[in-house]
Design a protein around this motif. Structure first.
Motif, PDB file in Angstrom:
ATOM      1  N   VAL A 146      56.299   3.945   2.451  1.00 24.58           N
ATOM      2  CA  VAL A 146      55.385   3.638   1.343  1.00 24.58           C
ATOM      3  C   VAL A 146      55.744   4.466   0.115  1.00 24.58           C
ATOM      4  CG1 VAL A 146      52.986   3.790   0.574  1.00 24.58           C
ATOM      5  CG2 VAL A 146      53.500   2.905   2.856  1.00 24.58           C
ATOM      6  N   LEU A 147      56.112   5.737   0.321  1.00 25.52           N
ATOM      7  CA  LEU A 147      56.517   6.587  -0.799  1.00 25.52           C
ATOM      8  C   LEU A 147      57.792   6.059  -1.455  1.00 25.52           C
ATOM      9  CD1 LEU A 147      55.869   9.141  -2.381  1.00 25.52           C
ATOM     10  CD2 LEU A 147      57.209  10.443  -0.714  1.00 25.52           C
ATOM     11  N   LEU A 148      58.739   5.590  -0.650  1.00 20.80           N
ATOM     12  CA  LEU A 148      59.947   4.971  -1.198  1.00 20.80           C
ATOM     13  C   LEU A 148      59.595   3.761  -2.058  1.00 20.80           C
ATOM     14  CD1 LEU A 148      62.365   5.079   1.870  1.00 20.80           C
ATOM     15  CD2 LEU A 148      62.878   5.990  -0.391  1.00 20.80           C
ATOM     16  N   TRP A 149      58.648   2.982  -1.584  1.00 24.73           N
ATOM     17  CA  TRP A 149      58.222   1.782  -2.313  1.00 24.73           C
ATOM     18  C   TRP A 149      57.576   2.155  -3.643  1.00 24.73           C
ATOM     19  CZ3 TRP A 149      52.811  -0.195  -2.112  1.00 24.73           C
ATOM     20  CH2 TRP A 149      52.669  -1.392  -2.795  1.00 24.73           C
ATOM     21  N   ILE A 150      56.688   3.118  -3.636  1.00 27.12           N
ATOM     22  CA  ILE A 150      55.999   3.518  -4.867  1.00 27.12           C
ATOM     23  C   ILE A 150      56.999   4.082  -5.877  1.00 27.12           C
ATOM     24  CG2 ILE A 150      54.327   5.152  -5.834  1.00 27.12           C
ATOM     25  CD1 ILE A 150      52.718   4.877  -3.240  1.00 27.12           C
ATOM     26  N   CYS A 151      57.918   4.902  -5.399  1.00 28.04           N
ATOM     27  CA  CYS A 151      58.896   5.523  -6.303  1.00 28.04           C
ATOM     28  C   CYS A 151      59.881   4.517  -6.876  1.00 28.04           C
ATOM     29  CB  CYS A 151      59.655   6.628  -5.580  1.00 28.04           C
ATOM     30  SG  CYS A 151      58.658   8.080  -5.195  1.00 28.04           S
ATOM     31  N   SER A 152      59.971   3.325  -6.288  1.00 30.17           N
ATOM     32  CA  SER A 152      60.904   2.322  -6.801  1.00 30.17           C
ATOM     33  C   SER A 152      60.319   1.498  -7.937  1.00 30.17           C
ATOM     34  CB  SER A 152      61.339   1.388  -5.668  1.00 30.17           C
ATOM     35  OG  SER A 152      60.256   0.581  -5.226  1.00 30.17           O
ATOM     36  N   PHE A 153      59.024   1.649  -8.232  1.00 27.17           N
ATOM     37  CA  PHE A 153      58.425   0.917  -9.337  1.00 27.17           C
ATOM     38  C   PHE A 153      59.087   1.324 -10.645  1.00 27.17           C
ATOM     39  CE2 PHE A 153      54.097   0.585  -6.977  1.00 27.17           C
ATOM     40  CZ  PHE A 153      54.607  -0.448  -6.212  1.00 27.17           C
ATOM     41  N   SER A 154      59.408   0.355 -11.479  1.00 28.24           N
ATOM     42  CA  SER A 154      60.056   0.657 -12.754  1.00 28.24           C
ATOM     43  C   SER A 154      59.169   1.537 -13.632  1.00 28.24           C
ATOM     44  CB  SER A 154      60.400  -0.645 -13.487  1.00 28.24           C
ATOM     45  OG  SER A 154      59.235  -1.432 -13.694  1.00 28.24           O
ATOM     46  N   TRP A 155      57.849   1.334 -13.550  1.00 28.41           N
ATOM     47  CA  TRP A 155      56.943   2.156 -14.352  1.00 28.41           C
ATOM     48  C   TRP A 155      57.016   3.614 -13.916  1.00 28.41           C
ATOM     49  CZ3 TRP A 155      52.940   5.515 -13.639  1.00 28.41           C
ATOM     50  CH2 TRP A 155      52.177   5.840 -14.756  1.00 28.41           C
ATOM     51  N   VAL A 156      57.075   3.848 -12.607  1.00 29.97           N
ATOM     52  CA  VAL A 156      57.158   5.212 -12.094  1.00 29.97           C
ATOM     53  C   VAL A 156      58.481   5.852 -12.499  1.00 29.97           C
ATOM     54  CG1 VAL A 156      57.219   6.628 -10.005  1.00 29.97           C
ATOM     55  CG2 VAL A 156      55.626   4.708 -10.168  1.00 29.97           C
ATOM     56  N   ILE A 157      59.574   5.096 -12.381  1.00 26.08           N
ATOM     57  CA  ILE A 157      60.887   5.627 -12.753  1.00 26.08           C
ATOM     58  C   ILE A 157      60.925   5.981 -14.232  1.00 26.08           C
ATOM     59  CG2 ILE A 157      63.341   5.077 -12.929  1.00 26.08           C
ATOM     60  CD1 ILE A 157      62.991   3.275 -10.481  1.00 26.08           C
ATOM     61  N   LYS A 158      60.372   5.108 -15.060  1.00 25.19           N
ATOM     62  CA  LYS A 158      60.439   5.300 -16.505  1.00 25.19           C
ATOM     63  C   LYS A 158      59.535   6.417 -16.984  1.00 25.19           C
ATOM     64  CE  LYS A 158      59.937   2.774 -20.868  1.00 25.19           C
ATOM     65  NZ  LYS A 158      59.618   1.459 -21.498  1.00 25.19           N
ATOM     66  N   ASN A 159      58.337   6.536 -16.417  1.00 23.55           N
ATOM     67  CA  ASN A 159      57.339   7.447 -16.968  1.00 23.55           C
ATOM     68  C   ASN A 159      57.090   8.697 -16.128  1.00 23.55           C
ATOM     69  OD1 ASN A 159      56.114   5.746 -19.308  1.00 23.55           O
ATOM     70  ND2 ASN A 159      56.108   4.338 -17.581  1.00 23.55           N
ATOM     71  N   PHE A 188      64.840   9.737  -9.291  1.00 17.61           N
ATOM     72  CA  PHE A 188      64.540   8.647  -8.362  1.00 17.61           C
ATOM     73  C   PHE A 188      65.716   8.402  -7.428  1.00 17.61           C
ATOM     74  CE2 PHE A 188      65.929   4.199  -7.945  1.00 17.61           C
ATOM     75  CZ  PHE A 188      65.074   3.783  -6.934  1.00 17.61           C
ATOM     76  N   ARG A 189      66.936   8.369  -7.984  1.00 20.90           N
ATOM     77  CA  ARG A 189      68.116   8.076  -7.180  1.00 20.90           C
ATOM     78  C   ARG A 189      68.340   9.142  -6.106  1.00 20.90           C
ATOM     79  NH1 ARG A 189      73.886   8.384  -7.940  1.00 20.90           N
ATOM     80  NH2 ARG A 189      73.552   9.661  -9.793  1.00 20.90           N
ATOM     81  N   LYS A 190      68.265  10.405  -6.493  1.00 27.21           N
ATOM     82  CA  LYS A 190      68.470  11.485  -5.524  1.00 27.21           C
ATOM     83  C   LYS A 190      67.337  11.506  -4.491  1.00 27.21           C
ATOM     84  CE  LYS A 190      72.153  13.268  -7.534  1.00 27.21           C
ATOM     85  NZ  LYS A 190      72.266  12.356  -8.665  1.00 27.21           N
ATOM     86  N   ALA A 191      66.096  11.358  -4.959  1.00 30.07           N
ATOM     87  CA  ALA A 191      64.960  11.357  -4.042  1.00 30.07           C
ATOM     88  C   ALA A 191      65.025  10.163  -3.095  1.00 30.07           C
ATOM     89  CB  ALA A 191      63.649  11.340  -4.822  1.00 30.07           C
ATOM     90  N   HIS A 192      65.530   9.041  -3.598  1.00 29.37           N
ATOM     91  CA  HIS A 192      65.659   7.844  -2.771  1.00 29.37           C
ATOM     92  C   HIS A 192      66.601   8.105  -1.606  1.00 29.37           C
ATOM     93  CE1 HIS A 192      64.903   3.526  -2.397  1.00 29.37           C
ATOM     94  NE2 HIS A 192      66.172   3.389  -2.036  1.00 29.37           N
ATOM     95  N   TYR A 193      67.719   8.764  -1.881  1.00 31.19           N
ATOM     96  CA  TYR A 193      68.662   9.097  -0.808  1.00 31.19           C
ATOM     97  C   TYR A 193      67.997   9.972   0.251  1.00 31.19           C
ATOM     98  CZ  TYR A 193      72.324   7.620  -4.108  1.00 31.19           C
ATOM     99  OH  TYR A 193      73.103   6.907  -4.967  1.00 31.19           O
ATOM    100  N   VAL A 194      67.346  11.035  -0.217  1.00 30.90           N
ATOM    101  CA  VAL A 194      66.757  12.004   0.714  1.00 30.90           C
ATOM    102  C   VAL A 194      65.650  11.355   1.541  1.00 30.90           C
ATOM    103  CG1 VAL A 194      65.476  14.169   0.892  1.00 30.90           C
ATOM    104  CG2 VAL A 194      67.366  13.967  -0.742  1.00 30.90           C
ATOM    105  N   LEU A 195      64.745  10.655   0.865  1.00 29.50           N
ATOM    106  CA  LEU A 195      63.642  10.020   1.570  1.00 29.50           C
ATOM    107  C   LEU A 195      64.139   8.985   2.575  1.00 29.50           C
ATOM    108  CD1 LEU A 195      61.047   9.526  -1.319  1.00 29.50           C
ATOM    109  CD2 LEU A 195      60.871  11.108   0.608  1.00 29.50           C
ATOM    110  N   ALA A 196      65.168   8.240   2.196  1.00 30.25           N
ATOM    111  CA  ALA A 196      65.687   7.207   3.095  1.00 30.25           C
ATOM    112  C   ALA A 196      66.264   7.824   4.363  1.00 30.25           C
ATOM    113  CB  ALA A 196      66.760   6.378   2.377  1.00 30.25           C
ATOM    114  N   MET A 197      67.013   8.925   4.227  1.00 23.03           N
ATOM    115  CA  MET A 197      67.594   9.557   5.408  1.00 23.03           C
ATOM    116  C   MET A 197      66.511  10.204   6.288  1.00 23.03           C
ATOM    117  SD  MET A 197      70.762   8.846   5.444  1.00 23.03           S
ATOM    118  CE  MET A 197      70.284   7.266   4.726  1.00 23.03           C
ATOM    119  N   VAL A 198      65.506  10.829   5.661  1.00 24.86           N
ATOM    120  CA  VAL A 198      64.409  11.411   6.435  1.00 24.86           C
ATOM    121  C   VAL A 198      63.617  10.305   7.131  1.00 24.86           C
ATOM    122  CG1 VAL A 198      62.293  12.787   6.322  1.00 24.86           C
ATOM    123  CG2 VAL A 198      64.270  13.432   4.942  1.00 24.86           C
ATOM    124  N   TYR A 199      63.445   9.183   6.434  1.00 21.01           N
ATOM    125  CA  TYR A 199      62.758   8.029   7.023  1.00 21.01           C
ATOM    126  C   TYR A 199      63.482   7.529   8.270  1.00 21.01           C
ATOM    127  CZ  TYR A 199      61.966   2.997   7.569  1.00 21.01           C
ATOM    128  OH  TYR A 199      61.746   1.739   8.083  1.00 21.01           O
TER     129      TYR A 199
END
Length: 655
Positions: free
Chosen positions: A280-293, A300-311
């Motif tokens: 769910v956190l990966l999903w929320i962080c992928s929102f364009s509004w969240v990335i932009k603001n 986002f890119r680095k956190a996406h890698y880390v969260l995906a591997m921990v997931y």
């Protein structure tokens, strides 16, 4: 089926609390699941329910094999078709290979099969090229949405087949309570298994060093849409899996709340909730509004890698017997990262790169040109020569600015023609607009250096690449070319035009460049290349139209929202004899790409048309629709090639 002796009972089997292990004589193994106690000594309803549980699971694993076999078969057929039919006219190429004299048939004498092939392709473009449901899918084509719909439908079928839908009311020993057993639990397991099975596919879709691109020839950027939506599918499957078992353990099984407390305290259940929370956190962080603001793209890119591997690690903790689907995902991700470092090393390790004759790593030194623009963002041009093999036209590199952050890189398409000089070096030229983030940071550093040095400055960059498709592949001399670009998108199509004007003249070919810029000064970004296009393109009849859309110094700038094409003076490559090379058309207006495409295709003498576009997503969407309208399969089959219009656009802008 071979049975296991009871002493070998693994701890995971204790999760199957419905079974009476103390009364078991042996265990029946089930791959990817807990072993089953046999014979079943529970009540008849519970035994019948267990038949459903284990049968549905076994068939579910077979169905996941069907899913992956389908994917692999599609890739195999796709890869073989590219080998058998590598050119744009596959049927005529095959006929040529089988003919006695080996001569290719003339385009005016296309075979029936080739005309059929091209007519089908044109018809598909007409209906599948435009954007679809933009509010939900963004700037994606109907073809992409259709592929997604097929994938969802395919997974939906395997989510429901192979199960008996029934309900059993069974007594709870020692009480007057009853358990409600139904197909909900086995179905929840089924969608959970499919979510596991999709994990490596999602990683494949996101890989920059893409195996899918190697097989299909489709650039990795085109798979990003499927990566994102495969992630959404996995999220929905995980939610349904969790919801199903929460209902079973917290409501249908008795007595409550004892059953739920015992269930939720088990380690595998806890890891399941952790995995869902990470997803769910990966999903929320992928929102364009969240990335932009909030996060910014790099975080986002680095956190996406880390969260995906921990997931993925949490998934292994949840149900380790299905890690056969998860370990390949980790391996693919690690291989992708290692391949990126290898690419970078191949470009930057060697002798004499640093000029001192020593072997080692050396960044590229690039000259800098700077255009100040407080309204829309400063623009920077980089030029340097690098010792390497030439890339393919349309490919891009990831550039890391050492004076910024070595942990960030950004994709840029070279505007220079990839040609090797006598020393084995290739000229790199890039343009980027500094709107925010790392590009704005490096632009500020360069501006300060220019102010301090009062002249030309250098900066260091680290390259990684090239990536992407060859947009010049299959572009024969009788294919007409229309290039439409917005702003810095000119870098995507400029090398192709530079190559075309250096080729032998073809009087029947039609070529045109339509470029929309914000201000008059923007044409200075590519002044040398633009001058070459006008000089060499004169003999080719190359038309160049430049639109200034938002320059406050231009009369009529208040009409920025208007779209025009055709009424303004059209500059051709040979009418700049006594005019400044930065002259422009369409002042205060932006081109109507629909009119541009219609006028261009309507003036084609012979041959098909290839439209190349790069610019804002909105412009690309309009261009897709315009190209789709000009395709007509029935007329192509009759030999009217001008209605065979193909679009190639910079897919990186769609992410």
């Amino acid at each position: 089926m071979k049975s296991l002796p009871l002493p070998s009972l693994p701890s995971i089997l204790r999760r199957q609390h419905i079974q009476n292990f103390s009364a078991a004589s042996e265990l029946e193994p089930h791959w990817g699941y807990a072993s089953r106690v046999i014979p079943c000594v529970s009540d008849p309803g519970s035994c019948e329910y267990l038949d459903l549980v284990y049968g549905a699971h076994d068939r579910g694993l077979i169905y996941t094999a069907y899913v992956w076999c389908s994917v692999l078969c599609i890739l195999l057929l796709w890869g073989l078709s590219r080998r058998i039919f590598p050119a744009r006219e596959p049927v005529d190429d095959l006929i040529s290979q089988l003919s006695q004299n080996g001569e290719s048939p003339q385009r005016s004498q296309h075979s029936f099969l080739t005309r059929t092939y091209r007519a089908i392709a044109s018809t598909l473009r007409r209906y599948l090229l435009p954007n679809s449901v933009r509010a939900l899918f963004g700037h994606t084509t109907r073809l992409q949405v259709l592929i997604l719909a097929v994938l969802i439908g395919y997974l939906t079928i395997w989510s429901f087949v192979g199960m008996v839908y029934k309900k059993w009311i069974t007594p709870v020993k020692g009480t007057d309570l009853y358990n409600t057993r139904s197909t909900l639990g086995p179905w929840a397991d089924r969608v959970g298994v499919l979510a596991y099975a999709l994990t490596p596919l999602s990683v494949l879709f996101a890989s920059r060093e893409s195996l899918l691109s190697m097989i299909t020839g489709v650039p990795y950027t085109s798979f990003m849409f499927l990566h994102r939506w495969t992630g959404y599918i996995i999220l929905i499957q995980s939610l349904l899996h969790t919801l199903g078992w929460v209902l079973v353990e917290a409501w249908l099984y008795q007595p409550q709340p004892d059953v739920w407390k015992n269930y939720s305290a088990q380690a595998y259940a806890i890891w399941g909730f952790v995995a869902l929370g990470l997803l769910v956190l990966l999903w929320i962080c992928s929102f364009s509004w969240v990335i932009k603001n909030v996060t910014g793209y790099e975080f986002f890119r680095k956190a996406h890698y880390v969260l995906a591997m921990v997931y993925i690690g949490a998934l292994i903790g949840h149900w380790e017997q299905l890690q056969c689907f998860l370990v390949p995902g980790i391996v693919l991700w690690v291989a992708d990262r290692l391949a990126r470092f290898v690419r970078m090393g191949m470009l930057h390790y060697g002798y004499n790169l640093s000029g001192d004759g020593k072997f080692g790593f050396a960044s590229a030194k690039t000259n800098v040109k700077f255009w100040k623009d407080e309204q829309f963002g400063d623009v920077v041009r980089l030029d340097f020569d690098h010792l390497q093999s030439p890339w393919k036209i349309g490919q891009h590199f990831y550039l890391c600015f050492t004076e910024g952050s070595i942990w960030q890189s950004h994709p840029f398409t070279p505007l220079s023609l990839p040609v090797t000089d006598s020393l084995g070096k290739v000229r790199h030229s890039y343009i980027f607009r500094a709107k925010g983030g790392e590009t704005k940071k490096i632009a500020k550093v360069l501006e300060e250096k220019i102010a301090e040095n009062k002249g030309d400055v250098e900066t260091s960059v680290i390259l990684q690449g090239p990536y992407g498709e060859n947009i010049a592949e299959g572009l024969t001399s009788d294919i007409n070319v229309l290039c439409v670009a917005g702003g810095t998108g000119i870098t995507y199509i400029l090398p192709l035009l530079l190559r075309l004007v250096r080729e032998p003249l073809n009087a029947d070919r039609k070529m045109e460049l339509v470029w929309a810029v914000k201000k008059r000064q923007d044409v200075e970004w590519i002044a040398p290349e633009l001058e070459e296009l006008r000089e060499l393109g004169a003999a080719h009849g190359l038309k160049i139209r430049i639109f200034v859309t938002a320059d406050p110094s231009v009369n009529g700038a208040s009409r920025n929202d208007e779209k025009v094409a055709g009424d303004e003076k059209v500059r051709t490559a040979d009418d700049s004899s006594d005019e400044d090379s930065s002259a422009v058309d369409g002042l205060g207006q932006r081109p109507d790409v629909n009119v541009v495409v219609n006028e261009f295709v309507g003036g084609v003498v012979r041959g098909s048309t290839r439209v190349l576009g790069s610019g804002p997503p909105g412009m690309i969407g309009d261009l897709r629709l315009a190209v789709a309208k000009r395709n007509d399969g029935a007329r192509v089959f009759k030999g009217e090639e001008q209605f065979d219009v193909r679009l190639i656009c910079d897919d990186r802008l769609e992410w």
